[in-house]
Scaffold this active site. Structure first.
Site, PDB file in Angstrom:
ATOM      1  N   THR A 144       3.500   1.323   3.601  1.00 34.46           N
ATOM      2  CA  THR A 144       4.515   2.317   3.943  1.00 34.46           C
ATOM      3  C   THR A 144       3.859   3.401   4.781  1.00 34.46           C
ATOM      4  OG1 THR A 144       4.053   3.448   1.871  1.00 34.46           O
ATOM      5  CG2 THR A 144       5.864   1.878   1.853  1.00 34.46           C
ATOM      6  N   ILE A 188       0.880  -1.173   0.000  1.00 35.38           N
ATOM      7  CA  ILE A 188       0.000   0.000   0.000  1.00 35.38           C
ATOM      8  C   ILE A 188       0.912   1.216   0.000  1.00 35.38           C
ATOM      9  CG2 ILE A 188      -1.745   1.301   1.265  1.00 35.38           C
ATOM     10  CD1 ILE A 188      -2.717  -1.358   2.455  1.00 35.38           C
ATOM     11  N   MET A 189       0.877   1.936  -1.104  1.00 37.19           N
ATOM     12  CA  MET A 189       1.788   3.072  -1.248  1.00 37.19           C
ATOM     13  C   MET A 189       1.215   4.271  -0.523  1.00 37.19           C
ATOM     14  SD  MET A 189       2.339   2.461  -5.276  1.00 37.19           S
ATOM     15  CE  MET A 189       3.318   3.941  -5.529  1.00 37.19           C
ATOM     16  N   ASP A 190       1.559   4.379   0.713  1.00 37.16           N
ATOM     17  CA  ASP A 190       0.970   5.427   1.538  1.00 37.16           C
ATOM     18  C   ASP A 190       2.051   6.399   1.995  1.00 37.16           C
ATOM     19  OD1 ASP A 190      -0.925   6.793   2.955  1.00 37.16           O
ATOM     20  OD2 ASP A 190      -0.862   5.471   4.691  1.00 37.16           O
ATOM     21  N   GLY A 191       1.656   7.632   2.214  1.00 35.90           N
ATOM     22  CA  GLY A 191       2.570   8.597   2.833  1.00 35.90           C
ATOM     23  C   GLY A 191       3.306   9.502   1.860  1.00 35.90           C
TER      24      GLY A 191
END
Ligand SMILES: *[C@@H]1O[C@H](CO)[C@@H](O)[C@H](O)[C@H]1NC(C)=O
Length: 248
Positions: A237, A64-67
């Site tokens: 992340t 999960i490409m978070d941030g």
């Protein structure tokens, strides 16, 4: 009139969201990233980091490409630069996985819930996806990475859909490395569409109740496009610990 409107929207975006810096595809993606983060970890062709056993590697890693936005904010950069850096980092991450023998990487690039974000940021992201895929087709081909996109895709702009098809078509014969981008994906919707499809097939007399088991169900999910439909490892992340309706 339309260009004028676009200009106005652009300006508005810039002011409101600082998010309309034109997307500039990286010419040298792997090198550029080093400037962004010195922590870059590069693994040689046959090398496996100490303590990791190649034969026990997961087959399918989901991320999960978070941030991106928070990262950009902290670094004093624009939101778009955060998304851009995240997109570049994804390629590096996938390459690392492939080198370690992990065959499938699925990235949650845009959730169904993300439609609720500001219209202009959504527009930005859509155009980022399109430029990203377009600029990377040759890279995917030279690295023999198969690319698939899963998700509802109903609200996706026509031009992006075209680029998605083009990328999938250009890379569909590669078998060893599979990068799956989840765009407009929702785990619940995926389960729902699988149920509907099973009911339909049952009504058509194609399957019986006793045929319905995990294997059959897995084949109805959007992740069926890969040889290993269920991820063994999910990474998010940014430090958040939510699944956010990803691959349930
Ligand atoms: C599901 O059913 C199919 C066909 O009967 C069988 O081959 C498969 O092994 C079953 N899967 C599970 C998880 O039981």
């Amino acid at each position: 009139m339309l260009p004028l409107l676009c200009c106005f929207l652009s300006l508005l975006t810039f002011l409101v969201h600082s998010c309309l810096r034109p997307w500039a595809p990286a010419k040298n993606s792997l090198k550029d990233e080093k400037e962004i983060d010195e922590g870059t970890y590069v693994v040689g062709e046959e090398e496996t980091p100490k303590g990791l056993m190649r034969e026990q590697m997961p087959r399918h890693v989901a991320v999960i490409m978070d941030g991106n936005r928070r990262w950009a904010e902290r670094a004093g950069l624009l939101t778009s630069q955060g998304h851009e850096a995240g997109a570049k980092r994804l390629i590096e991450f996938a390459q690392l996985c492939f080198k370690l023998g992990i065959e499938t990487v699925t990235a949650f690039a845009f959730s169904t819930e993300n439609w609720g974000r500001h219209k202009i940021e959504v527009k930005c992201l859509m155009s980022l996806f399109q430029h990203y895929l377009k600029s990377k087709i040759h890279f995917f081909q030279s690295e023999e990475i198969r690319v698939s996109v899963i998700g509802n895709l109903e609200k996706i702009p026509e031009s992006l859909l075209g680029t998605i098809k083009e990328t999938e078509e250009a890379t569909k014969s590669y078998k060893k490395k599979h990068l799956i981008l989840a765009i407009d994906y929702s785990g619940r919707s995926d389960i729902l569409q699988a149920c509907k499809s099973i009911v339909k097939k049952s009504q058509q007399g194609l399957i019986r109740e006793e045929d319905v088991n995990e294997t059959l169900f897995e084949r109805e999910l959007l992740t069926k496009c890969t040889e290993f439909p269920s991820p063994d490892l999910l990474i998010r992340t940014s430090g958040e610990q939510r699944i956010s309706n990803f691959l349930l």
